[in-house]
Design a protein around this motif. Structure first.
Motif, PDB file in Angstrom:
ATOM      1  N   LYS A  57       0.841  -1.225   0.000  1.00  0.00           N
ATOM      2  CA  LYS A  57       0.000   0.000   0.000  1.00  0.00           C
ATOM      3  C   LYS A  57       0.873   1.272   0.000  1.00  0.00           C
ATOM      4  N   ASP A  58       2.074   1.130   0.536  1.00  0.00           N
ATOM      5  CA  ASP A  58       2.975   2.292   0.578  1.00  0.00           C
ATOM      6  C   ASP A  58       3.280   2.819  -0.826  1.00  0.00           C
ATOM      7  N   LYS A  59       3.340   1.918  -1.782  1.00  0.00           N
ATOM      8  CA  LYS A  59       3.654   2.328  -3.164  1.00  0.00           C
ATOM      9  C   LYS A  59       2.581   3.298  -3.678  1.00  0.00           C
ATOM     10  N   ILE A  60       1.317   2.949  -3.394  1.00  0.00           N
ATOM     11  CA  ILE A  60       0.201   3.807  -3.817  1.00  0.00           C
ATOM     12  C   ILE A  60       0.258   5.126  -3.038  1.00  0.00           C
ATOM     13  N   ASP A  61       0.464   5.004  -1.724  1.00  0.00           N
ATOM     14  CA  ASP A  61       0.551   6.209  -0.876  1.00  0.00           C
ATOM     15  C   ASP A  61       1.640   7.150  -1.372  1.00  0.00           C
ATOM     16  N   PHE A  62       2.793   6.577  -1.701  1.00  0.00           N
ATOM     17  CA  PHE A  62       3.935   7.402  -2.080  1.00  0.00           C
ATOM     18  C   PHE A  62       3.614   8.250  -3.314  1.00  0.00           C
ATOM     19  N   GLY A  63       2.914   7.642  -4.259  1.00  0.00           N
ATOM     20  CA  GLY A  63       2.534   8.347  -5.476  1.00  0.00           C
ATOM     21  C   GLY A  63       1.621   9.532  -5.204  1.00  0.00           C
ATOM     22  N   LYS A  64       0.901   9.460  -4.088  1.00  0.00           N
ATOM     23  CA  LYS A  64      -0.044  10.543  -3.760  1.00  0.00           C
ATOM     24  C   LYS A  64       0.554  11.609  -2.840  1.00  0.00           C
ATOM     25  N   LEU A  65       1.784  11.390  -2.391  1.00  0.00           N
ATOM     26  CA  LEU A  65       2.403  12.393  -1.502  1.00  0.00           C
ATOM     27  C   LEU A  65       2.739  13.652  -2.294  1.00  0.00           C
ATOM     28  N   THR A  66       2.789  14.790  -1.594  1.00  0.00           N
ATOM     29  CA  THR A  66       3.241  16.019  -2.248  1.00  0.00           C
ATOM     30  C   THR A  66       4.760  15.887  -2.487  1.00  0.00           C
ATOM     31  N   LYS A  67       5.306  16.765  -3.313  1.00  0.00           N
ATOM     32  CA  LYS A  67       6.762  16.722  -3.583  1.00  0.00           C
ATOM     33  C   LYS A  67       7.541  16.911  -2.278  1.00  0.00           C
ATOM     34  N   GLY A  68       7.046  17.825  -1.439  1.00  0.00           N
ATOM     35  CA  GLY A  68       7.702  18.084  -0.147  1.00  0.00           C
ATOM     36  C   GLY A  68       7.691  16.843   0.724  1.00  0.00           C
ATOM     37  N   GLU A  69       6.542  16.162   0.764  1.00  0.00           N
ATOM     38  CA  GLU A  69       6.433  14.945   1.586  1.00  0.00           C
ATOM     39  C   GLU A  69       7.332  13.839   1.036  1.00  0.00           C
ATOM     40  N   GLN A  70       7.384  13.729  -0.283  1.00  0.00           N
ATOM     41  CA  GLN A  70       8.262  12.710  -0.885  1.00  0.00           C
ATOM     42  C   GLN A  70       9.723  12.976  -0.520  1.00  0.00           C
ATOM     43  N   HIS A  71      10.062  14.272  -0.509  1.00  0.00           N
ATOM     44  CA  HIS A  71      11.445  14.626  -0.131  1.00  0.00           C
ATOM     45  C   HIS A  71      11.710  14.209   1.323  1.00  0.00           C
ATOM     46  N   ILE A  72      10.771  14.511   2.216  1.00  0.00           N
ATOM     47  CA  ILE A  72      10.952  14.167   3.643  1.00  0.00           C
ATOM     48  C   ILE A  72      11.128  12.655   3.778  1.00  0.00           C
ATOM     49  N   PHE A  73      10.253  11.912   3.133  1.00  0.00           N
ATOM     50  CA  PHE A  73      10.279  10.455   3.259  1.00  0.00           C
ATOM     51  C   PHE A  73      11.599   9.885   2.745  1.00  0.00           C
ATOM     52  N   THR A  74      11.980  10.314   1.536  1.00  0.00           N
ATOM     53  CA  THR A  74      13.173   9.738   0.907  1.00  0.00           C
ATOM     54  C   THR A  74      14.443  10.159   1.633  1.00  0.00           C
ATOM     55  N   ALA A  75      14.529  11.440   1.972  1.00  0.00           N
ATOM     56  CA  ALA A  75      15.739  11.928   2.643  1.00  0.00           C
ATOM     57  C   ALA A  75      15.891  11.244   4.005  1.00  0.00           C
ATOM     58  N   ASN A  76      14.806  11.082   4.716  1.00  0.00           N
ATOM     59  CA  ASN A  76      14.864  10.427   6.035  1.00  0.00           C
ATOM     60  C   ASN A  76      15.348   8.988   5.897  1.00  0.00           C
ATOM     61  N   LEU A  77      14.822   8.317   4.899  1.00  0.00           N
ATOM     62  CA  LEU A  77      15.211   6.926   4.662  1.00  0.00           C
ATOM     63  C   LEU A  77      16.700   6.829   4.288  1.00  0.00           C
ATOM     64  N   LYS A  78      17.143   7.753   3.451  1.00  0.00           N
ATOM     65  CA  LYS A  78      18.559   7.745   3.031  1.00  0.00           C
ATOM     66  C   LYS A  78      19.472   7.905   4.241  1.00  0.00           C
ATOM     67  N   ARG A  79      19.079   8.744   5.158  1.00  0.00           N
ATOM     68  CA  ARG A  79      19.920   8.973   6.330  1.00  0.00           C
ATOM     69  C   ARG A  79      19.857   7.765   7.274  1.00  0.00           C
ATOM     70  N   GLN A  80      18.708   7.146   7.367  1.00  0.00           N
ATOM     71  CA  GLN A  80      18.616   5.920   8.173  1.00  0.00           C
ATOM     72  C   GLN A  80      19.541   4.852   7.597  1.00  0.00           C
ATOM     73  N   ILE A  81      19.598   4.792   6.258  1.00  0.00           N
ATOM     74  CA  ILE A  81      20.461   3.813   5.594  1.00  0.00           C
ATOM     75  C   ILE A  81      21.921   4.039   5.986  1.00  0.00           C
ATOM     76  N   LEU A  82      22.313   5.309   6.006  1.00  0.00           N
ATOM     77  CA  LEU A  82      23.688   5.621   6.421  1.00  0.00           C
ATOM     78  C   LEU A  82      23.937   5.160   7.859  1.00  0.00           C
ATOM     79  N   LEU A  83      23.031   5.502   8.762  1.00  0.00           N
ATOM     80  CA  LEU A  83      23.241   5.186  10.184  1.00  0.00           C
ATOM     81  C   LEU A  83      23.421   3.683  10.385  1.00  0.00           C
ATOM     82  N   ASP A  84      22.572   2.892   9.757  1.00  0.00           N
ATOM     83  CA  ASP A  84      22.672   1.442   9.937  1.00  0.00           C
ATOM     84  C   ASP A  84      23.840   0.842   9.158  1.00  0.00           C
ATOM     85  N   SER A  85      24.253   1.500   8.067  1.00  0.00           N
ATOM     86  CA  SER A  85      25.432   1.000   7.338  1.00  0.00           C
ATOM     87  C   SER A  85      26.636   1.024   8.263  1.00  0.00           C
TER      88      SER A  85
END
Ligand SMILES: [Fe+2]
Ligand SMILES: [Fe+2]
Length: 357
Positions: A57-85
């Motif tokens: 369901k996240d795939k559908i949700d993501f498509g409906k997010l605003t550009k700002g929300e998509q940025h928040i989601f993706t940037a947050n995830l990218k930083r989480q990836i760094l921390l766990d790496s």
């Protein structure tokens, strides 16, 4: 010469956590640090894999997010990836060679292993949401704010690893103490700030699969936080040098906390630079950074050098962190508060308080 198996002269119950004779037999019948053994068992009981969570369901949700929300989601995830790496390899590389007790050895190995599950789950999430997942991964190391964070979270690991002086000297212990503080800050402040952003979406009924995965990650991180705190508090009990080191490094430790808090605040500005989302903006996230920072200062026995508010600025984060308290309707969504190993999973910061941390 160091060996991967050398029978020592000291009984395992007499050894210090670090810089003593190496571990010979991996035995857990009797252990010196019981809370560490219990933390290891707790970690293990939480075993999970990301495939258990349906994120379609996240795939559908993501498509409906605003550009700002998509940025928040993706940037947050990218930083989480760094921390766990970083955290998925560094305890093994930097701490294991210095460790002397069987219970701490297995705790460190399990701790790092669970960080690799977290890394695996980010790939699971990204593959689901983005048409070109490789692009997202490739971009991580092109973001200066993420690289700065990477430098800071790896600095004390590197200083410890590159030490060429006498094994177990006062300076070696000092580097280990600072490294453990840095780990505590990573596990207890940085991760929690990123969790708040992940759950912020689920609070508005978006990206709920991601939030569930992050909830499982947070459940693990809670045990990592307890482990780092246990080690920090056990240092001076075992070795009086650490009493002195703690005093001597006081200002440096405060600076480490404050520089991480400042970096997290700057990250909040980066996250919300293209717009806020309902319930979350850079102002309130910064308040949360300071609030959680103050909690961690206090737990580690340091005085918070800034005025703090009592109430959590993001109170809804507590139901996500509190594991078993989450009310989930099974027909609507997967239950994430299940048990794998039959041990209750509602680890709170003070769960191991009674175990003489
Ligand atoms: Fe992690
Ligand atoms: Fe962790």
């Amino acid at each position: 010469m160091k060996s991967v198996f050398k029978v020592g002269t000291k009984k395992h119950l007499k050894k210090k956590m670090f810089f003593d004779e190496s571990v010979d037999i991996a035995r857990y019948d009797t252990v010196k640090n019981v809370p560490q053994q219990k933390l290891y068992e707790k970690m293990l009981s939480f075993y999970w894999t990301p495939d258990e969570i349906d994120v379609t369901k996240d795939k559908i949700d993501f498509g409906k997010l605003t550009k700002g929300e998509q940025h928040i989601f993706t940037a947050n995830l990218k930083r989480q990836i760094l921390l766990d790496s970083v955290q998925g390899r560094s305890p093994n590389i930097a701490l294991l060679p210095l460790c002397s007790t069987p219970e701490l050895e297995v705790l460190i190995e399990t701790w790092s292993f669970f960080e690799t599950i977290h890394s695996r789950s980010y790939t699971h999430l990204i593959r689901n949401v983005y048409p070109d997942p490789s692009k997202v991964f490739d971009e991580i190391v092109t973001i200066p704010e993420i690289l700065d964070c990477g430098k800071d979270i790896s600095r004390h690991y590197d200083l410890l690893m590159h030490y060429r002086g006498k094994f177990g000297s006062y300076e070696h212990k000092r580097l280990l103490y600072l490294c453990m503080i840095s780990i505590y800050i990573l596990e207890g402040i940085r991760f929690y700030v990123s969790f708040a952003c992940s759950w912020g979406f689920a609070e508005i009924k978006k990206m709920e699969g991601n939030a569930k995965i992050i909830k499982l990650i947070a459940r693990d991180e809670n045990t990592h936080l307890a482990a780092s705190l246990n080690i920090l508090k056990s240092f001076p009990k075992e070795d009086k040098d650490y009493v002195k080191i703690r005093k001597e490094t006081h200002n440096e430790v405060i600076d480490m906390f404050m520089s991480a808090i400042k970096q997290e605040e700057e990250w909040a500005d980066y996250l919300f630079k293209h717009g806020s989302m309902i319930g979350l903006n850079s102002g309130v996230l910064k308040e949360y950074v300071r609030w959680i920072g103050a909690k961690r200062f206090k737990s580690a026995g340091y005085t918070t050098p800034y005025p703090t508010q009592q109430a959590n600025p993001l109170p809804w984060t507590e139901k996500w962190i509190g594991g078993g308290n989450v009310q989930v309707a099974p027909q609507e969504t997967e239950i994430t508060s299940y048990l794998v190993g039959g041990v209750t999973q509602d680890v709170k910061e003070n769960t191991f308080k009674g175990l003489s941390l």
